[in-house]
Enzyme design. Structure first.
Site, short mmCIF file in Angstrom:
data_model
loop_
_atom_site.label_atom_id
_atom_site.label_comp_id
_atom_site.label_asym_id
_atom_site.label_seq_id
_atom_site.Cartn_x
_atom_site.Cartn_y
_atom_site.Cartn_z
CD GLU A 129 -2.68 -1.54 2.30
OE1 GLU A 129 -2.80 -0.63 3.27
OE2 GLU A 129 -3.28 -2.47 2.71
CD GLU A 132 -4.47 -8.14 1.99
OE1 GLU A 132 -5.22 -7.31 2.40
OE2 GLU A 132 -3.11 -7.65 1.86
#
Ligand code: G3I
Length: 353
Positions: free
Chosen positions: A153, A259
């Site tokens: 991220e 995820e």
């Protein structure tokens, strides 16, 4: 013709059937898919018998939901604690599973000592500490962890450029590339992923990630794949998802749906998983798997679910409401979403034939 081998093989087969129960074995995701199917786990949950039985039999890949993050592995400047991560690796070795490493560098879940010290470090000191950490972790798990989310991220939430994390502030935009190089220095074989969320739902963010990937590939910065986290809702645009798959395949990178969870209660008003929402979740799961099934084999890495049971999902705390986002319900029963995964494999394979 010598009959002994025939009867001995038949006998072995009979023993195997009886030892596995006379009923025909249930389908398992890991045996039905022609790519790894993963689940995010924790050592505490793996210590629970029911949980371990399903995590070990249904999945061929595991990711440590938290315990291989810096908060758990980076004990002090040059002290590391791999005990929790090693327990996840041990489970995988006992269940013939691969381990995906999550994550070497993240602006969240830093250890307390680092949060408190990082502002005092000059750039060179922080760079050296980060390089030594990456080298140490990747070397420790070499041959045990098949792949890493190197930096998690690093792109701004809305997708317009780099996230202004403390790493970016102190080390400059190119810290992501250097972290990939450090990981490669520690293990010539491990697969290196860039992992982020909203890759399939935010075209601006996808574009920024692809620009970074193109730059890496132009400069020879090691990268093997992109992790699309896929924390999604029932409103996922399959066109955007397909576009993201296509763009990453064009760059000949592996794609990890890293995820996966599918929220079903965005307004927080549902008191249960309704039949309608369960069916929508099943159908969306099937479409996601069908489209993933159809990318070229060399670009498939894994589809990993961010948890096993609905009640264990991070989303409950994050959204403040149950989201029923995973394959198994609170009682370890398969949900329609599980069937959706199998449906997607079938339709995806049919379309390929
Ligand atoms: O271990 C402590 C425990 O000792 C303490 O009593 C408890 C009370 O606060 O906290 C526990 O730590 C929690 C940890 O999960 C382990 O359960 C942290 O507070 C909590 O913040 C942490 O949340 C994790 C989150 O990352 C951290 O931001 C979630 O479980 C995990 O699912 C989530 O996963 C991230 C991926 O790594 C990256 N992509 C997004 C995804 C969702 O945020």
């Amino acid at each position: 013709m010598r009959l002994f081998p025939f009867f001995s093989s038949l006998g072995l087969l009979l023993v195997m059937i009886i030892s596995n129960g006379l009923d025909s074995p249930e389908p398992r995701l890991r045996s039905m898919a022609n790519f790894p199917v993963g689940v995010a786990v924790s050592p505490q949950r793996l210590a629970q018998t029911d949980y371990a039985q399903i995590a070990g039999s249904e999945f061929s890949s595991i990711t440590a939901e938290n315990v291989m993050k810096p908060q758990y592995s980076w004990a002090a400047e040059r002290e590391y604690d791999f005990s929790a991560g090693d327990s996840v690796v041990a489970f995988a070795e006992n269940h013939n599973q691969q381990v995906h490493g999550h994550t070497l560098v993240w602006h969240m879940m830093q250890p307390k000592w680092l949060r408190e010290s990082i502002d005092s470090y000059d750039s060179a000191t922080l760079e050296n500490l980060l390089r030594d950490y990456i080298h140490s972790v990747v070397k420790h798990y070499r041959g045990k962890v098949v792949s890493w989310d190197v930096v998690n991220e690093a792109i701004a939430a809305e997708g317009d450029g780099m996230r202004n994390s403390v790493y970016r502030q102190k080390l400059g935009d190119d810290y992501v590339a250097r972290c990939h190089q450090y990981a490669r220095e520690a293990d010539p074989d491990v697969l290196l992923f860039y992992n982020d969320y909203s890759v399939a739902t935010n075209p601006e963010k996808l574009k920024t990630i692809l620009t970074m990937v193109d730059d890496f590939q132009a400069r020879g910065i090691p990268i093997d794949g992109v992790g699309m986290q896929m924390h999604i809702g029932l409103d996922l645009s399959l066109d955007n998802f397909q576009y993201a798959l296509d763009e990453i395949v064009k760059r000949n990178l592996k794609i990890h749906l890293s995820e996966v969870d599918i929220r079903t209660n965005p307004e927080g008003t549902a008191g249960m998983l309704t039949e309608e929402a369960a069916q929508q979740q099943q159908e969306l799961m099937a479409e996601i798997v069908r489209l993933y099934q159809q990318i070229p084999e060399q670009n498939k890495f894994a589809i990993t679910f961010w948890g096993l049971r609905d009640n264990e999902s991070w989303l409950t705390q994050n959204t403040g409401n149950p989201q029923w986002p995973l394959l198994f319900d609170d009682n370890f029963s398969k949900k329609p979403m599980y069937q959706g995964f199998l449906d997607g494999l079938e339709t995806g394979q049919t379309k390929l034939n």
